[in-house]
Write a protein that holds these residues in place. Sequence first.
Motif, PDB file in Angstrom:
ATOM      1  N   GLY A 275      80.265  48.942  14.934  1.00  0.00           N
ATOM      2  CA  GLY A 275      81.279  49.212  13.864  1.00  0.00           C
ATOM      3  C   GLY A 275      82.511  50.117  13.785  1.00  0.00           C
ATOM      4  O   GLY A 275      83.242  49.695  12.731  1.00  0.00           O
ATOM      5  N   HIS A 276      82.744  50.998  14.650  1.00  0.00           N
ATOM      6  CA  HIS A 276      83.809  51.822  14.614  1.00  0.00           C
ATOM      7  C   HIS A 276      83.763  52.584  15.870  1.00  0.00           C
ATOM      8  O   HIS A 276      83.155  52.969  16.598  1.00  0.00           O
ATOM      9  CB  HIS A 276      83.794  52.896  13.532  1.00  0.00           C
ATOM     10  N   VAL A 277      85.138  52.958  16.175  1.00  0.00           N
ATOM     11  CA  VAL A 277      85.099  54.089  17.342  1.00  0.00           C
ATOM     12  C   VAL A 277      86.165  55.212  16.572  1.00  0.00           C
ATOM     13  O   VAL A 277      86.999  55.074  15.735  1.00  0.00           O
ATOM     14  CB  VAL A 277      86.415  53.230  18.122  1.00  0.00           C
ATOM     15  N   ASP A 278      85.581  56.350  16.975  1.00  0.00           N
ATOM     16  CA  ASP A 278      86.112  57.609  16.580  1.00  0.00           C
ATOM     17  C   ASP A 278      87.187  58.402  17.701  1.00  0.00           C
ATOM     18  O   ASP A 278      86.588  58.374  18.774  1.00  0.00           O
ATOM     19  CB  ASP A 278      84.923  58.759  16.074  1.00  0.00           C
ATOM     20  N   ILE A 279      88.337  58.871  17.236  1.00  0.00           N
ATOM     21  CA  ILE A 279      89.095  59.389  18.081  1.00  0.00           C
ATOM     22  C   ILE A 279      89.529  61.141  17.677  1.00  0.00           C
ATOM     23  O   ILE A 279      89.772  61.247  16.660  1.00  0.00           O
ATOM     24  CB  ILE A 279      90.221  58.786  18.089  1.00  0.00           C
ATOM     25  N   PHE A 280      89.173  61.737  18.550  1.00  0.00           N
ATOM     26  CA  PHE A 280      89.416  63.230  18.426  1.00  0.00           C
ATOM     27  C   PHE A 280      90.374  63.891  19.378  1.00  0.00           C
ATOM     28  O   PHE A 280      90.784  63.279  20.314  1.00  0.00           O
ATOM     29  CB  PHE A 280      88.004  63.904  18.992  1.00  0.00           C
TER      30      PHE A 280
END
Length: 442
Positions: A275-280
């Motif tokens: 349900g989501h993608v995290d970008i660091f």
Amino acid sequence: MDMKMKIDPWGTLDIEDYSKLFDEFGISPIEDVYSDIPSPHKFMRRNIVFGHRNYNLIVDAMNKGEPFSVISGFMPSGMVHLGGKMVMDEIIWHQQMGADAFVGIADREAYAVRGLSWDKCRELGINEYILSLIALGFEPDGHIYFQSKCDNVKNMAFELGSKTNYSELSAIYGFGGETNVSHMISTLTQSADILQPQLKEFDGPKPTVVPVGADQDPHIRLTRGLAHKMNMLRIETREDNNGNQYFSIRNKSAPEYVLKQIKKHAPGKSKVFEGHVDIFGTDDFEAILDIVRQVELEAGGYSFVPPVATYHRFMSGLQGGKMSSSDPDSYIALTEDPKEGAKKVKRSKTGGCVSLEEQKKLGGNPKNCSVYELLMFHLIDDDKQLTEIYDECVSGTRMCGSCKKYTAELMSEFLKDHQEKRELAKERLDEYGLGEYRKYVH
């Protein structure tokens, strides 16, 4: 006025203290962005445009030479007067500043709310609004259309209907059990008008400004909410346990594969979750936004930019109080006979004293003078000249009689010139793609 009351776009709104709108409805003062606006319109210079929602997006686009749009509309239910001219002036100024300009003739709204026939809507739309718009300087590279004949708008209104319900419309507009369904649909049609400039055939998402009076704010609030609801993806800024910021792209309604597409193009380190993608490792929000927008568009979404708005003050009626389309003595129509327009100016309410002697001693009050409003809103472009008139009035060296005579002459000249340009506009309808409506011209 009690600002807890609902603002009614179809009624008459009398606002004594515009600052209440800042607190009550979240409108920001135009002073926040004024210093960055290139060549501000006279309405902005004179604080006639007093507030905005996210107008900084438009200012940024102007200064960077990036795409942006302007959209507003007119319900063809009567004669167009100086109040309508205000909106036309703002549209045309934005077009001159580089905007892709759209004007919708809200015949669906007039049919649903005022009960006018389709032919009457088109007759009024052409003869009152479109001819004056062209005469005032609207360029053919803009878009003028009737709601009832625009498939984009009708199709979008249907889609938007799936993202709202009666309870929300009632909360915004005060609809009750007696409100007809077509009236409710007309509000979604207005939202579709506002979002149309961001469709793919008009080069996709971009900041879009809607110049309106404060009474139209319900339409802006509804459309901003619908823009968010229509988008498939949402960008959130979050912090990890160490206080480091990262972006989380949440999937609202997109196919699952889009998250992998975002990860593929994202700068920095990224990880896909359900349900989501995290970008660091990046603080470049604009880069993330561009990626998310492009991926959503490729997946068949809209990625709308919530619409921007500017808000202008209302002109008062010529006899004081509200300007009302039901009271011909309160306004001057753009199709008014120039001599009659001049007579209305001479009969209008001023901010002067009871006697000439008292006027010379105490001075007048231009802030409570419909004649000065005509000069400030429409008849004098030179700020220095306007300031001189103001100073002469408050110092008691300018008398109401001579001021009325001067203003009446300017009004007569304006109406005569405008109506000559309207006659020329009748021959230009084909340039604007409106040749089919020539039969309604009279």
